[in-house]
Write an enzyme that holds these catalytic residues in place. Structure first.
Site, PDB file in Angstrom:
ATOM      1  N   LYS A  75      15.412  -6.626  14.287  1.00 42.04           N
ATOM      2  CA  LYS A  75      16.703  -6.682  14.991  1.00 42.04           C
ATOM      3  C   LYS A  75      17.874  -6.179  14.130  1.00 42.04           C
ATOM      4  CE  LYS A  75      15.893  -9.995  18.651  1.00 42.04           C
ATOM      5  NZ  LYS A  75      16.305 -11.226  19.297  1.00 42.04           N
ATOM      6  N   ASP A 111      20.794 -10.777  24.543  1.00 43.86           N
ATOM      7  CA  ASP A 111      20.291 -12.158  24.524  1.00 43.86           C
ATOM      8  C   ASP A 111      21.317 -13.165  25.062  1.00 43.86           C
ATOM      9  OD1 ASP A 111      17.682 -11.847  23.621  1.00 43.86           O
ATOM     10  OD2 ASP A 111      18.248 -11.913  21.506  1.00 43.86           O
TER      11      ASP A 111
END
Ligand code: NAP
Length: 282
Positions: A75, A111
């Protein structure tokens, strides 16, 4: 070596990259969405380790991969190789998806907004005036706190075992966010577990991220852990009479925001919810 599948008759290939990746539910979610929207796309799980981040993004460019989901441990690692970041990804210093903007590869993070979209549907009432407690201060917590800070909640309270990480995470939530302790939970409308406690197949499966005496029947309790669908926390909270939701909502909604970025389409959630719940249940 990073190898994306060939197009093989499909119009476009999309993929999730990370390691481990074999048990990712993203292929099921996105391939169901492609079928629902009658898109001739195919989505795959591709194992990529942290030291292959550069090679991965080069391959995305060369193979014209149209949508990329990014998970642990990449990420942060992919960021130097992208052409730009959205404001959210830049604030979080974490990318969970990559999309094309003209000829540029841009990193985003869906997210937190995925969590908030799921929460709004689950509550079936506005977030205005709600006090939300987030247990944990890692990557998932940070994305949620950041997105909640853009919503009209009354207060965001971050409860974490280590204080410096809690302070940093709370900062992302803006002026209505602060660090708190278990004692603050009794006054919260919504309690979210964003620690891994409760996850199936780990030594922490039976553990509670918060002592149950701080929960009550008036609360909504959400566990980001979705395997098992009913964690020990949710089982005990339900026993008290609280409303409970698993992390499947966030998982699906963050994926649907990625799907929208890649295809420009909103797809319906019902069919996806049912196949994903079946898969986790198995
Ligand atoms: P992370 O970055 O490793 O953060 C984990 C957090 O949990 C940290 O704040 C850590 O505290 C705390 N923690 C870990 N073990 C603990 C323990 N034994 N007791 C108390 N606190 C503990 O992980 P993450 O990426 O945020 O993920 C957290 C959970 O959310 C995972 O279970 C993940 O699978 C789930 N998740 C679900 C979704 C979804 O779509 N549903 C999305 C992302 C993540 P310290 O800060 O003190 O280390």
């Amino acid at each position: 070596m990073v190898e994306f599948p060939e197009v093989n008759g499909y119009e476009f290939i999309a993929a999730v990259v990370g390691k481990p990746i074999a048990h990712s539910l993203s292929p099921l979610i996105h391939n169901t969405a492609f079928r629902q929207e009658k898109l001739n796309w195919s989505y795959h799980a591709v194992e990529v380790s942290q030291n292959e981040a550069s090679e991965c993004i080069t391959a995305v460019r060369e193979k014209n991969i149209r949508g990329l989901s990014v998970t642990m441990p990449l990420k942060e690692a992919v960021i130097p190789y992208l052409d730009g970041l959205t404001e959210t990804a830049s604030k979080l210093n974490a990318v969970n998806c990559v999309f094309w903007d003209g000829g540029d590869l841009i990193g985003d993070n869906t997210d937190g907004d995925g969590f908030v979209n799921a929460l709004k549907l689950q509550l079936n009432e506005p977030l205005n005036g709600k006090t939300v407690a987030i247990i944990g201060a890692g990557g998932a917590a940070r994305s949620i706190i950041n997105s909640l800070g853009d919503n009209p909640v009354k207060e965001i309270i971050v409860v974490n075992r280590s204080n410096p990480k809690a302070e940093k995470a709370a900062y992302l939530g803006g002026p209505n966010a602060r660090v708190g302790s278990y004692g603050d939970l009794t006054a919260c409308d919504i309690v979210v577990n964003s620690t891994p406690l409760g996850m199936a197949g780990t030594s922490e499966e039976a553990m509670l991220p918060v002592p149950v005496e701080f929960l009550s029947s008036t609360q909504t309790v959400i566990d980001l852990v979705y395997n098992p669908i009913e964690t020990e926390l949710l089982r005990q909270a339900k026993g008290l009479g609280a409303r409970t939701f698993s992390g499947l909502g966030m998982l699906i909604h963050q994926a649907l925001l990625q799907f929208l970025l890649w295809t420009g389409l909103n797809t319906s959630i019902e069919g996806i919810e049912s196949v994903v719940s079946d898969a986790v249940g198995r």
